[in-house]
Scaffold this active site. Structure first.
Site: not given
Lengths: 203, 731, 325
Positions: B629, B693, B696
């Site tokens: 990611q 998280g 992004e």
């Protein structure tokens, strides 16, 4: 492996490709009455042609229109959805397959021109459940996220190794640049190819 | 046995490398037909009529839907993910390439060919296509962040502080329209059975999709079954239920047969949102001591006509909280144009906002003759200055230090245009990244069978981030079983509700629910073991391992526990949501981005040569998928910095490069070696799993790091993305 | 894509006879034609498949290379004799498209590929090339990628080929075969037309006429040559500006010089002004720089592409220096 003969033509009654065979009346029943929209009852038969494709070593008899791309035949008629449609214009590489051993984009390939050519798709890389070394390396190096470009990447990578373009990371990057990965797994893809090529060389 | 945190292969990897993973557009149903969209060729106006005879006469055409015969759809009815227009409900054209009709035919080729033969007559209007020309008509968003916060904020007196400051910067930064371009174009297969609807649909949120269909077709949500086992990327554009999905169901209803609508790549540019163009006006000032005294960030983002909905790009939210500064004001305004509705795109707000913020920080550092990292450290926010709350955790100092060390920042000569490698100008740039740690309520069901085989179920979806794998790891860890015993089922709206996969919150939301369900299952098995042998044993005295409860004097296979009771499995469903920690703490992830660029000053070619980034993503649950990611976000950011721009024709408002040959996204050759890693931060204040998280975060700040590196290489300050070679070429 | 029928001819004459009919087109690699048909920019009712004709050989002799029209880009690029005798051809081909597309694309098809102008490729726009007389919104519109040389007030669409730029530099010829069975040769420099008042007419091919081969002469200059392509993306993109340069130096004097450019012209652009400035001159950097500054005479930039002129000069200079080194 001797190609076996698998006839799909007779099986198409319940899938998209077979609908052209339905009588017009059968379709008309489904249509709500409407002043602006009604079924075409004057449609003339399009030139459809019977062809036999050799896909992953199996012969497949199909009835197609000349305009249908190899990609759409694979996905819509042969049931081989591993080959992906990303742009339908040859700009992303998601639809990469091997045609007579060379990597091509199946979206810009007319299926009707593929008669008598050997087509290999991602489904054909796995032999008796054993992953191709490139497939295994993609898993080990996490060379994908969403997985949608992955079959095309792998088909390209297998061809790249065969072409002999594993000389350096820069060379691999350039020769993988026909396959877009929007998840951005490129460094892992290069690592996976390097790893697989090394393993394949060691036998 | 440590399973969480390990660099494990994805459990769905084999399906993805063999072509066995099925995406929405790859399902079929008996009698299925194909739909294709017809799009407007004007940018504003009214449809006056359709000429359908040619298309209707074409082979295989079954139905053509226009606003004149389309089913009338229901209203909003609290379906927040729904995009309500245009849905062929009226004859108004709001933007160029708006879908104005749908053709249904028996094959895809025939549907597409007939769609191209539909003629539409218009009374054209004058499209408004350039936000720059109507900036004075900017308006205040009505539903900023869905009403969760104000579009404007201020603390202190930024104007007075600015006017008296030693070092001032006043600059405008702009970012273009960008399109998500996931590799899988949106596709929907809709099948009605009476009033019950089943849809296979590419979506980042099956629950929202379910309520959208229910609201628009006036049926109960339980009568809508949404399936999405795999998603070929989304990046935000599959978060809403966009009109083509609804039109697929409308077509299926009208023809009485299943209909698949797979939109084309060109249609992806106007059918499912985009990151709107932004114009950001910054006024920053600092004292000679290198401390920020004033920050003003006025953000304008481009919008569609308000009739289509509302989306604001929240560019200035990071400016509120990233640095310690007493005088701060931010505003967000919208500018309506004749364009389709914009939407969330990976790191909405933060990505374009941090480009401006972190470019301005670099400019100020240069004016102050301070090292860019040192300047940021002098303004380090120990607490969230906007919320005035402590951070749940903030390991940003470690990110700066470890990132700089790995990158070799100390080798940077601070003077621009001072570093060369042969004919290339070399530049080093850095930027801070931050992204809020979000969490939404989620539920999950976990069931363990007598043989230990475990099923985890949730109405979530794996958009490629590794949700299947990380949830399996969570279950395996908690239930003391090997990973291979766990099967995870997602992407089915009949399963317990989970939120949209957006805002980098899937693990933080769903993870605690899976954890809680597993703990509940564990508790039930412990209770059974206590009843059978270890009365009164504490939880600490018991353990689960490889399908048995392990107690003070041995083990009882769970098969045995279940057999007594005639049970096949032990199951629990759990719901999890934020507690008081949300009030106590400000929750953010952080990072430091470092880019080295090489610029050929004569040819103008700019290439990222090397990239290093260090992140505080909280606790990392799978080191392998997490690193992917990070790398993926950085690649996305390199695209934003150097390549991506949707070009709109000024006269007609029509996208000129609606394809991915001319809408440039990075290819493999654009991407240098990337070293991306996490700094240690194993906390549980943010949520029970401690995950902040990371979907992004890694793209936030990339554009600024690259722009700052290009400035360092060339001395040219680029304030407009993407960086174009014409701005730096020397003759 | 509209429906069509496909013919598989058994010989050259049957192919050209069939193709002369209205609504008929040849299909070679199909990599561009398929895209144009999917976009409804091209809508032939009948296609003539050139694959059955073979025509894919690569012949090399002392006089030059003869590349048959259906030879694949990847095969030509990888051919050892091409790499040795005409490296600029191999380089230009390898700078084109992607490995997959190069496995499909052909010599003849590459010359006939059509502009990437986004207005041309989208039937939702007016376009004089696609729909003569409908207007050109590209000239006042998004024109960054469009041509600064050879345009007219009807059209400034860029010719996209890299390969053709190398051929123009090397003064290659195309062999053509027509429906009457006769053949002729045309210099590649004369093969493409300027848009003028009829941008729909892109080449000097007659109806039904087919490219059968491309002949590239051998020369010392052809062995000392380079292709330099500048683009925003590192790979898989059409040129912003490109240059093909070939040079022969005899006793320190430039005795043969060939220069052409891509990405700047409405056709593959020959740069005789640069050649004239160098021919017979001493090889030194001042002369190279002075000559490169001549490139692009008559350029008429649009609002967004003025940078292409200085970039062209820099690209030509870099390419000249590369072959001079």
């Amino acid at each position: 492996m001797a190609p076996s003969s698998l006839t799909r033509r007779g099986l198409l009654g319940s899938t998209a490709g077979g609908l052209a065979l339905l009588p017009i009346a059968d379709r008309a029943q489904a249509i709500p009455a409407s002043p602006v929209s009604h079924p075409a009852d004057t449609a003339t038969a399009l030139p459809q042609q019977d062809i036999t494709l050799l896909i992953n070593g199996q012969r497949m008899d199909l009835t197609i229109e000349p305009r249908t791309s190899l990609l759409d035949v694979l996905r819509e008629q042969a049931g081989l959805t591993g080959t992906k449609k990303g742009c339908d214009h040859g700009s992303c590489g998601a639809c990469t397959v091997h045609l007579d051993g060379r990597r091509v984009v199946s979206c810009l390939t007319l299926a009707i021109r593929c008669q008598d050519k050997a087509i290999t798709t991602i489904e054909g890389l796995t032999v008796n459940g054993d992953l191709h070394p490139v497939q295994a390396a993609f898993m080990d190096h996490d060379a994908f996220q969403c997985g949608y470009c992955t079959p095309g990447q792998i088909m390209s990578a297998v061809a790249l190794i065969d072409e002999g373009h594993t000389g350096s990371p820069a060379e691999m990057r350039e020769w993988m640049s026909g396959n877009i990965c929007r998840c951005g797994a490129y460094p892992n893809i290069v690592d996976a190819i390097h790893d697989a090529a090394t393993r394949m060389q060691e036998g | 046995m440590q399973i969480l945190g390990q660099p494990l292969n994805r459990i769905d990897g084999r399906l993805k490398v063999t072509g066995g993973a099925r995406y929405a557009g790859e399902f079929t149903a008996p009698g299925m037909l194909h739909a294709a969209l017809v799009e407007s060729t004007i940018g504003a106006g009214q449809i006056t009529g359709f000429e359908l005879s040619e298309a209707q006469a074409m082979p295989g055409v079954v139905l053509i839907i226009t606003p004149q015969n389309a089913i009338r759809l229901g209203g909003q009815n609290g379906a927040p993910q729904t995009v309500h227009a245009p849905l062929l409900q009226d004859m108004t054209v709001y933007y160029n390439r708006q879908h104005v009709a749908v053709v249904v035919a028996d094959t895809l080729d025939r549907a597409l060919a007939a769609a191209a033969s539909v003629r539409v007559h218009y009374q054209p209007g004058e499209p408004l296509t350039r936000m720059e020309s109507v900036l004075d008509q900017a308006y205040v968003p009505k539903h900023f962040r869905n009403g969760s916060r104000s579009p404007d904020s201020r603390r202190g007196d930024p104007e007075t502080a600015f006017s008296s400051a030693a070092v001032q910067l006043e600059a405008t930064y702009t970012t273009p329209i960008e399109n998500h371009n996931p590799m899988e174009p949106h596709a929907t297969l809709a099948q009605w059975n009476g009033t019950k609807l089943t849809v296979w649909h590419s979506t980042q949120g099956i629950s929202g999709t379910q309520t959208s269909f229910a609201a628009l077709f006036g049926i109960d949500p339980t009568d809508v079954h949404v399936l999405c086992p795999f998603l070929g990327g989304g990046f935000g554009c599959k978060g809403n239920t966009w009109p083509p999905a609804i039109l697929a169901a409308m077509a299926a209803k009208m023809v009485g047969r299943p209909v698949r609508l797979a939109i084309t790549r060109e249609q992806m540019f106007t059918s499912n949102g985009y990151r709107p163009q932004t114009i950001q006006k910054l006024r920053f000032a600092a004292g000679q001591d290198g401390r920020l005294v004033s920050m003003r960030h006025d953000g304008f983002s481009q919008m569609s006509m308000p009739a289509l909905g509302e989306y604001s790009e929240p560019v200035a939210l990071a400016t509120e909280m990233l640095y310690a500064c007493d005088n701060v004001a931010v505003t967000h305004r919208l500018v309506a144009t004749n364009a389709s509705l914009p939407t969330y795109m990976r790191a909405p707000g933060e990505a374009p906002g941090n480009f401006a913020l972190e470019s301005a920080m670099d400019e100020l550092a240069a004016q102050l003759q301070l090292d860019p990292i040192e300047f940021r450290l002098r303004n380090y926010a120990e607490i969230d200055p906007h919320e005035n709350k402590p951070f749940a955790s903030k390991a940003l100092r470690a990110c700066y230090a470890m990132g700089a060390e790995a990158f070799g920042w100390s080798r940077r000569n601070p003077a621009p245009r001072s570093m060369r490698d042969g004919r290339y100008l070399v530049g080093m740039g850095m930027a801070t990244s931050t992204y809020p740690t979000n969490r939404s309520p989620a539920s999950a069901r976990v069931s363990i069978g007598a043989n230990g085989a475990t099923l985890v179920q949730a109405g979530s979806q794996d958009i490629g981030t590794g949700t299947y794998t990380v949830m399996a790891q969570t279950a395996a860890q908690t239930l003391g079983i090997p990973l291979g015993w766990v099967r995870v089922q997602l992407g089915d709206s009949n399963l317990p509700k989970a939120p949209v996969s957006g805002g980098s919150m899937t693990v933080a939301s769903l993870g605690p629910a899976v954890l809680a369900a597993c703990q509940s299952v564990r508790g039930k098995l412990f209770d059974m073991a206590r009843a059978d042998r270890w009365q009164g044993a504490s939880d600490q005295a018991l353990n689960l391992a490889n399908g048995a409860v392990v107690g003070p004097d041995g083990r009882i296979p769970i098969a045995e526990l279940m057999a007594h009771r005639g049970m096949q499995a032990v199951e629990s469903t759990a719901h999890a949501e934020s507690g008081p920690e949300k009030q106590q703490y400000s929750m953010h992830a952080f990072g430091a981005q470092f880019a080295e660029v090489r610029v050929d000053p004569e040819l103008g070619e700019i290439r990222v040569a090397r990239y290093v980034a260090a992140f505080d993503g909280g606790r990392i649950l799978n080191a392998k998928t997490a690193r992917s990611q990070l790398i993926g976000g950085i690649v996305y950011g390199i695209g934003m910095a150097l390549l991506e721009q949707t070009h709109v024709d000024e006269e007609t408002g029509r996208v000129v490069n609606a394809n991915i040959a001319e809408y440039l996204v990075p290819v493999n050759a654009d991407v240098p070696p990337i070293e991306a890693f996490f700094v240690p931060n194993d906390e549980r204040r943010s949520n029970p799993l401690g995950a902040k998280g990371i979907g992004e975060l890694p793209m936030v700040g990339v554009a600024a790091a690259v722009v700052n590196a290009v400035w360092h290489a060339t001395g040219v300050r680029v304030r407009q993305l993407p960086i174009r070679l014409e701005e730096i070429i020397t003759s | 894509m509209q429906a069509f029928t496909l013919a598989r001819p058994n010989g050259l004459d049957s192919a050209t006879t069939t193709a002369a009919a209205t609504g008929t087109k040849y299909i070679a690699g199909g990599t561009d034609l398929m895209q144009l048909m999917k976009n409804n920019v091209e809508a032939p009712t009948h296609l003539v498949d050139l694959e059955p004709l073979g025509l894919s050989a690569i012949h090399i002799d002392d006089n030059g290379a003869r590349l048959e029209a259906m030879a694949r880009m990847s095969d030509v690029a990888a051919h050892p004799a091409i790499i040795a005798g005409w490296p600029v051809i191999s380089q230009a081909l390898l700078a084109s498209a992607s490995p997959q597309v190069r496995n499909m694309g052909t010599m003849g098809g590459n010359l006939l590929q059509r502009t990437r102008c986004g207005y041309f490729r989208d039937t939702g726009f007016a376009c004089n090339k696609r729909d003569p007389g409908s207007g050109c919104p590209a000239i006042p519109g998004e024109n960054r990628l469009l041509a600064i040389l050879g345009g007219s007030d009807r059209c400034i669409a860029t010719h996209p080929s890299d390969f053709a730029v190398a051929l123009v530099a090397l003064d290659a010829t195309v062999e053509l075969h027509d429906a009457g069975g006769s053949t002729r040769q045309l210099r590649v420099r004369d093969f493409h037309r300027l848009p003028g008042d009829s941008p729909q007419n892109e080449t000097n091919l007659q109806p039904g006429e087919m490219i059968t081969a491309i002949v590239v002469p051998a020369s010392p200059a052809a062995r000392r040559c380079t292709y330099l392509k500048v683009r925003d993306r590192a790979s898989f993109e059409f040129a912003l500006v490109a240059a093909a340069v070939a040079m022969q130096v005899t006793n320190g004097t430039i005795s043969d010089i060939r220069v052409a450019a891509g990405g700047v012209g409405t056709k593959p652009w020959h740069l005789p002004e640069v050649e004239a400035a160098l021919h017979g001159q001493t090889l030194n950097d001042d002369n190279l720089r002075d000559a490169a500054m001549q490139a692009g005479q008559g350029a008429r930039p649009a609002s967004q592409n003025a940078f292409k002129l200085p970039l062209l000069r820099n690209v030509v200079l870099r390419a000249l220096r590369t072959v001079a080194a």
